[in-house]
Each structure stands twice: as structure tokens, then as C-alpha cells.
Design an enzyme around this catalytic site. Structure first.
Site, PDB file in Angstrom:
ATOM      1  N   GLU A   1      43.658  15.781 -43.765  1.00 24.99           N
ATOM      2  CA  GLU A   1      42.219  16.015 -43.617  1.00 24.99           C
ATOM      3  C   GLU A   1      41.884  16.080 -42.128  1.00 24.99           C
ATOM      4  O   GLU A   1      42.697  15.684 -41.285  1.00 24.99           O
ATOM      5  CB  GLU A   1      41.437  14.869 -44.268  1.00 24.99           C
ATOM      6  CG  GLU A   1      41.742  14.757 -45.747  1.00 24.99           C
ATOM      7  CD  GLU A   1      40.860  13.751 -46.458  1.00 24.99           C
ATOM      8  OE1 GLU A   1      40.048  13.061 -45.770  1.00 24.99           O
ATOM      9  OE2 GLU A   1      40.968  13.663 -47.682  1.00 24.99           O
TER      10      GLU A   1
ATOM     11  N   GLY B   1      45.400  12.668 -40.404  1.00 23.60           N
ATOM     12  CA  GLY B   1      46.628  13.448 -40.222  1.00 23.60           C
ATOM     13  C   GLY B   1      47.823  12.543 -40.399  1.00 23.60           C
ATOM     14  O   GLY B   1      48.228  12.248 -41.522  1.00 23.60           O
TER      15      GLY B   1
ATOM     16  N   TRP C   1      44.550  22.320 -42.581  1.00 20.60           N
ATOM     17  CA  TRP C   1      45.916  22.839 -42.347  1.00 20.60           C
ATOM     18  C   TRP C   1      46.748  22.880 -43.618  1.00 20.60           C
ATOM     19  O   TRP C   1      47.859  22.369 -43.630  1.00 20.60           O
ATOM     20  CB  TRP C   1      46.697  21.977 -41.351  1.00 20.60           C
ATOM     21  CG  TRP C   1      46.039  21.442 -40.149  1.00 20.60           C
ATOM     22  CD1 TRP C   1      45.939  20.145 -39.803  1.00 20.60           C
ATOM     23  CD2 TRP C   1      45.437  22.195 -39.090  1.00 20.60           C
ATOM     24  NE1 TRP C   1      45.306  20.031 -38.601  1.00 20.60           N
ATOM     25  CE2 TRP C   1      44.977  21.280 -38.152  1.00 20.60           C
ATOM     26  CE3 TRP C   1      45.217  23.556 -38.863  1.00 20.60           C
ATOM     27  CZ2 TRP C   1      44.320  21.657 -36.983  1.00 20.60           C
ATOM     28  CZ3 TRP C   1      44.570  23.943 -37.712  1.00 20.60           C
ATOM     29  CH2 TRP C   1      44.129  22.992 -36.791  1.00 20.60           C
TER      30      TRP C   1
ATOM     31  N   ARG D   1      61.287  15.685 -46.199  1.00 16.75           N
ATOM     32  CA  ARG D   1      61.641  15.694 -44.774  1.00 16.75           C
ATOM     33  C   ARG D   1      63.042  16.273 -44.575  1.00 16.75           C
ATOM     34  O   ARG D   1      63.292  16.924 -43.569  1.00 16.75           O
ATOM     35  CB  ARG D   1      61.486  14.286 -44.197  1.00 16.75           C
ATOM     36  CG  ARG D   1      60.015  13.966 -44.008  1.00 16.75           C
ATOM     37  CD  ARG D   1      59.741  12.579 -43.510  1.00 16.75           C
ATOM     38  NE  ARG D   1      58.304  12.436 -43.278  1.00 16.75           N
ATOM     39  CZ  ARG D   1      57.679  11.275 -43.162  1.00 16.75           C
ATOM     40  NH1 ARG D   1      58.358  10.154 -43.245  1.00 16.75           N
ATOM     41  NH2 ARG D   1      56.388  11.247 -42.949  1.00 16.75           N
TER      42      ARG D   1
ATOM     43  N   THR E   1      64.070   6.485 -44.509  1.00 24.67           N
ATOM     44  CA  THR E   1      64.451   6.356 -43.103  1.00 24.67           C
ATOM     45  C   THR E   1      65.427   7.470 -42.734  1.00 24.67           C
ATOM     46  O   THR E   1      65.313   8.086 -41.666  1.00 24.67           O
ATOM     47  CB  THR E   1      65.130   4.994 -42.830  1.00 24.67           C
ATOM     48  OG1 THR E   1      64.401   3.990 -43.529  1.00 24.67           O
ATOM     49  CG2 THR E   1      65.183   4.688 -41.363  1.00 24.67           C
TER      50      THR E   1
ATOM     51  N   GLY F   1      64.716  38.083 -19.696  1.00 23.17           N
ATOM     52  CA  GLY F   1      63.423  38.765 -19.879  1.00 23.17           C
ATOM     53  C   GLY F   1      63.278  39.352 -21.268  1.00 23.17           C
ATOM     54  O   GLY F   1      62.181  39.354 -21.839  1.00 23.17           O
TER      55      GLY F   1
ATOM     56  N   GLU G   1      54.856  17.563 -41.991  1.00 24.22           N
ATOM     57  CA  GLU G   1      55.629  16.560 -42.755  1.00 24.22           C
ATOM     58  C   GLU G   1      55.948  15.328 -41.898  1.00 24.22           C
ATOM     59  O   GLU G   1      56.998  14.707 -42.064  1.00 24.22           O
ATOM     60  CB  GLU G   1      56.919  17.160 -43.332  1.00 24.22           C
ATOM     61  CG  GLU G   1      56.739  17.877 -44.646  1.00 24.22           C
ATOM     62  CD  GLU G   1      56.077  17.018 -45.710  1.00 24.22           C
ATOM     63  OE1 GLU G   1      54.892  17.281 -45.982  1.00 24.22           O
ATOM     64  OE2 GLU G   1      56.713  16.106 -46.246  1.00 24.22           O
TER      65      GLU G   1
END
Ligand SMILES: Cc1cc2nc3c(=O)[nH]c(=O)nc-3n(C[C@H](O)[C@H](O)[C@H](O)COP(=O)(O)OP(=O)(O)OC[C@H]3O[C@@H](n4cnc5c(N)ncnc54)[C@H](O)[C@@H]3O)c2cc1C
Length: 552
Positions: free
Chosen positions: A128, A132, A162, A245, A318, A344, A367
Site C-alpha cells: 500500500e 511497503g 505497485w 523469494r 531465511t 558505448g 518481494e
């Protein structure tokens, strides 16, 4: 729940062929310029043409029952095509994951079957404007509608920010505060009071639709509340994280490799100062080799974690955080280095690496940002350090030392030094209460992630040498190359732990004065410095393999 290796191979091939037909570079560049998500292609991917959505759904509901390892391999492949398109597909799966993880048996049957059969495109609405990283600040409300003393539905009001697929989804999983706490609801597109904003004008990921959602008194039936009771929302979001994740980690991995796969051939044909760039050590050893090493260290960790999740070890949040942190940081760094590698040309749109770099940037944010990952990793492993009275990483070091006796070439001895240094840093942080400084806590998270990936890559190299890699593991590199990659990363990680650890101990404690020598010894810094011998030769070998000058 998992695919056999042949089926996974067929899916990866089908995906490559689909992409070759539909997404040539010029098409992706055009979509990027027009800031347009290819909705029809997404629907074709999640429909009869390809059916990739079935991977994420259990077999009993008409899906293919892909496991975490399968999802990693497919997500990496999707990201090699385009991170935006990968986001459209994988975020869709997150939306339905909410139902897979938190829904009642009836909800799972109804929704997952519909998703399988109809290819419904989902969105996942948690974030929201004011919530976040801290989802606890959620402000969207779900007010029960009560008839005859029974809750028959909810009226949902709030704003989501988002949201991937926000403007194109058929259905939305929305997190809202019910009286019993945060709860997920499934809302159809286009119901009264539910609107989405215009597509966000983003730096990258422009082939993915991202939009705000506006909910004004949106009515949903009680059967759209995910689960038997209110208040399970954050728990469900947590259970999705370990796996989601890893999925985003795979996006970072795929995008990083996609960029390097453009830089490597470019450097073979680009002649400067009388020879190809690929033969210039100052080029390959800065812009190519270290990024291959980092990406493969992250891959090892993703593969190990996916294997463990599939073996039923739980959601491993974790480990998911470590995998995401390492792979997305490595993926972005590899893409940025690929711009540099093309000079370049790399900075112009036509050569794709510029677009890949803009696209992969988001994986460090969504995430869970990299900083939130550092915090999660540090807090969780800090608890392990305390619970084990400082043994947690000493034990890990001992395991590495044992591995070194059976496999002396995979850098396990150096990974062990890194773990011993890490255990020392954590112990000094405990005694000196250094983690009162949030910055130190977060930096410890990074050191932990590096150390654990070093251990993982050593194990992967040893498994490869013993012919024991996971049957669905990536097999780009053979055992000798993996061993060289493992030796390089173990040196990088151990030196980082010892040097940065020393820095943070001294920085928080004030001038260490006469104790500095003792501290360096305690952190194994001299031994770790000595272990850097052979570093350049290993880099040379990896470069030779990447450029086909040595067998890999
Ligand atoms: C393109 C795009 C697609 C997205 N798709 C989805 C989607 O499909 N569904 C969904 O629900 N969300 C989605 N998100 C939201 C995304 O997950 C959030 O943007 C992310 O979690 C970060 O939240 P925030 O933007 O509010 O940043 P904040 O939380 O405000 O963070 C800003 C900065 O502060 C740091 N920070 C935050 N908290 C702390 C703390 N306690 N200590 C120290 N530092 C801190 C962060 O690391 C970050 O660097 C998407 C975002 C983008 C840009």
C-alpha cells in the site's frame, strides 16, 4: 510434488521455442519503448499455447504439480527471455499461491481448477502507499457484513500500490484488515467500486503492467475470504515468501546470465589495441569472471534451498532471503558490468544489456528489498548464534573442514576459515552489543549471506565431482570448473567476512589500539590472506573455460 527431469527439460525447451517465435529482441525493445505489457502473449503462455501456469498448480486440480526446484529452473528461463514477462507470469502464480497456502479445501478446488482450466491471470495485492516493507502498517479495511448474526460478506476499502498485473488481471488476491486481523480476499476484476490506475511509468520492467488499485466499499461474499478464519493474512504471506523469494532470486540469476551471455560473445569479436577484448585480463577479470562466480554461488544456494523445500524441510524463509539477496544483487551487478563490457554500445538501447539492467533492478526491491533481506538474515541467524552459544557457525566450519578432507579442491578449507571468522564476529558483536547499531546488524546479514553461499558452492562442486548433483541441477559447468568457482568465491567471502568484520568491530568499539593484532588473529585474517594464493590462476582458468580456451 515435483516434475521428473525429462518433463522439466521439455518445458524449458518449449519455453525457449515459444520465446524465440514471439519475443525476438526487436519486439521486446518495441514493447519496452511503448511501455506495454504483451497481454495477449501472457494469456497465450498461461493458456493452451504453452500452459506454463500449470507448473504452479497441484496435479489434483489439473496442474502439473511443479516443485520449488522446477519453479526455480523455469523462472530463470523466463527471466532470460525478459524480466517483465517473467514477472507477469510469476506474480500471477503468487496471487494463486495465497489460495494454495491459505485457502480452504473447497476454495483450493474451486479456484485452482479454474486457474488451470481457464488460465485466469492473477495479481497479488499486498503493498500500500504507506505499507511497503512494513506490511503491518496495512490500512485497507474489510468490514464484515452481518445478516441474522452470520458474516455473509465483507466491504473492502483502501488503496494498493505497485501491483504487478494490476491493470490486466482477471482476479486479485487482496490483503485487508478484518476485525480478526490481516486477511486475504479474492476479488474479481471489474466489480463495483474496484478500479485500477494507469500503468506506472517505470525505469525498467516496462513489459510488465504495474498499477495502483482503488477499492471503495467493494462487496465480496464470505466465500471470497481466503481460509476458515480472519487474521491469517500475514502468516500466509510469510509462507509464500520462502518460495516466492527463491523465485525472484531465479529472476535475478536469469537476467544476470542473459546479460553476460551477450557480453561474452561481444568481447570475442570486439578488437581493441590489436586483439579481442576476451583476451585482455584487465577486462575479463573485472567485467566477466567475478560476475559468473557470484551468480553461480547464488545458484548453488538457490538449488540447495529448493531441494530442501521440496524434501519437506519447511518454507526456509531465511534461506529464501539469502538466495534472493545474493542472486538479485549479483544479477544486477552482472548486468551493469555487461553495459561496461560493451562500452558505448552497451549504453545504447539496441544491444539489450541496457534494458536488462533497467529490468533486473527491480529484483532488488520487490518481494522484500535487499536491506529487508539483510535484516531478516541477520536477525534469524543471530538467534541461531545465541541459541547455540556461538557454535552455529563453528559447527558449519567443522563440516567444511570435513568436506575438505574428502574433497580438497573445492575451497572448503577457505570457506571454513570464513565461517570461523564469522562466528568470531558474531560473538564479539554479542559481547560488545554491537547490533544495537542497525547498520552493523544489516552488514552482518551480508556477511552471513556471503559465507553461506561459499559453503554451498563448495558442496555443489564436491557433489558434482562425485556425480551426485541434483538430477534437475543446472549442468553448464563441469566439476573442475565448479571447483575453481568455489575456490574463488570462498576466498572472496572469507576475506570479506574477516576484513568487514574487523572494520565493524573497530568502528563500533572505537580505536582498537594494541588489540588490533590479536583481533586480526582471532578473525583468521592472516590465514585468509595466505589462502588468496592461487586466486589469479583460478580466475585465468575460469576465463579460459568461458571463452572456450579450456575444457569446462
Ligand atoms: C515494479 C514493481 C512491482 C511490484 N509488484 C508488487 C506486487 O505485485 N504486489 C505487491 O504487493 N507489491 C508489489 N510491489 C511492491 C514492492 O514489494 C515494494 O515496493 C517493496 O516491498 C518496498 O516497499 P516500498 O516501495 O514501500 O519501500 P519502503 O518500504 O518505503 O522502503 C524504502 C527504502 O527504505 C528501506 N527500508 C524500509 N524499511 C526499513 C527499515 N526498517 N530499516 C532500514 N531500512 C528500511 C528499504 O530497503 C528501501 O531501501 C512492486 C513494486 C514495484 C516497484
Amino acid at each position: 510434488m515435483s516434475l521428473d527431469p525429462d518433463t522439466l527439460g521439455m518445458i524449458l525447451t518449449a519455453l525457449r521455442e515459444f520465446a524465440a517465435g514471439r519475443f525476438p529482441d526487436q519486439r521486446l525493445l518495441d514493447l519496452d519503448e511503448k511501455d506495454e505489457a504483451p497481454v495477449e502473449d501472457l494469456r497465450a503462455m498461461c493458456g493452451e499455447d504453452l500452459g506454463i501456469h500449470l507448473l504452479f498448480l497441484p496435479e489434483e486440480y489439473g496442474g502439473m504439480g511443479g516443485g520449488t526446484f522446477d519453479v526455480y529452473r523455469v523462472s530463470e528461463q523466463l527471466a532470460r527471455i525478459d524480466v517483465g514477462i517473467a514477472t507477469g507470469v510469476s506474480v500471477g502464480s503468487l496471487g494463486s499461491d495465497v489460495i494454495s497456502r491459505g485457502g480452504t479445501a473447497q476454495q483450493q478446488k474451486e479456484w485452482l481448477t479454474r486457474i488451470a482450466n481457464e488460465g485466469l491471470l492473477f495479481a497479488y495485492g499486498a503493498t500500500e502507499p504507506e505499507a511497503g516493507s512494513d506490511l503491518g502498517a496495512l490500512a485497507t479495511t474489510a468490514v464484515p457484513v452481518v445478516e441474522d448474526g452470520n458474516v455473509v460478506g465483507y466491504r473492502i476499502t483502501g488503496k494498493k500500490q505497485w501491483i504487478s498485473n494490476g491493470g490486466i488481471a482477471d482476479a486479485y488476491s487482496i490483503l485487508a484488515n478484518a476485525p480478526g486481523g490481516p486477511t486475504w480476499f479474492v476479488i474479481d476484476a471489474g466489480v463495483p467500486g474496484f478500479e485500477h490506475g494507469k500503468p506506472e511509468d517505470k525505469q525498467g520492467l516496462r513489459t510488465s503492467n504495474t498499477a495502483a488499485l482503488f477499492l471503495e466499499d467493494v462487496f465480496v461474499n464470505v466465500d471470497r475470504r481466503v481460509g476458515e478464519a480472519e487474521g491469517q493474512g500475514l502468516l500466509v504471506a510469510q509462507t509464500v515468501f520462502g518460495y516466492s523469494r527463491l523465485m525472484v532470486a531465479a529472476l535475478g540469476l536469469g537476467a544476470g546470465w542473459a546479460a553476460l551471455e551477450r557480453a561474452i560473445p561481444y568481447s570475442v569479436t570486439r578488437i581493441q589495441a590489436g586483439g579481442p577484448l576476451s583476451e585482455k585480463q584487465g577486462y575479463t577479470h573485472k567485467l566477466i569472471v567475478p560476475h559468473v562466480v557470484r551468480l553461480e554461488a547464488a545458484r548453488s544456494y538457490i538449488e540447495e534451498s529448493a531441494e530442501r523445500i521440496d524434501a519437506g524441510e519447511g518454507w526456509l524463509n531465511t534461506e529464501g532471503a539469502i538466495a534472493k539477496f545474493m542472486a538479485t544483487e549479483a544479477g544486477h551487478a552482472a548486468a551493469d558490468a555487461s553495459i561496461q563490457a560493451l562500452g558505448g554500445y552497451g549504453y545504447t538501447r539496441d544491444y539489450m544489456v541496457e534494458k536488462i539492467t533497467r529490468d533486473v533492478r527491480i529484483t532488488r526491491i520487490f518481494e522484500g528489498t535487499s536491506e529487508i533481506m539483510e535484516m531478516t538474515i541477520a536477525r534469524d541467524r543471530w538467534q541461531e548464534h545465541l541459541k547455540s552459544h556461538g557454535r552455529y557457525y563453528q559447527d558449519e566450519a567443522a563440516r567444511m573442514e570435513t568436506l575438505h578432507t574428502s574433497d580438497p579442491d573445492v575451497g572448503a578449507d577457505v570457506a571454513a576459515l570464513g565461517f570461523r571468522a564469522l562466528a568470531e564476529v558474531l560473538e564479539r558483536a554479542r559481547v560488545g552489543r554491537l547490533t544495537r547499531n542497525q547498520h552493523v546488524l544489516f552488514r552482518l546479514g551480508e556477511l552471513i549471506a556471503y559465507s553461506e553461499c561459499a559453503g554451498s558452492l563448495s558442496r555443489r562442486a564436491a557433489r558434482s565431482a562425485g556425480g551426485e548433483l541434483h538430477p534437475k541441477a543446472d549442468r553448464r559447468f563441469g566439476a573442475p570448473v565448479l571447483a575453481a568457482l568455489a575456490r574463488i568465491f570462498a576466498r572472496v567471502a572469507a576475506l570479506k567476512v574477516a576484513q568487514d568484520g574487523l572494520l565493524w568491530i573497530v568502528a563500533t568499539a572505537g580505536p582498537a589500539g594494541k588489540d588490533l593484532g590479536a583481533l586480526q588473529q582471532a578473525l583468521r585474517l592472516p590465514a585468509i590472506q595466505v589462502a588468496q594464493a592461487g586466486f589469479l590462476a583460478d580466475m585465468d582458468y575460469v576465463a579460459d573455460v568461458l571463452y572456450g580456451r579450456a575444457a569446462g
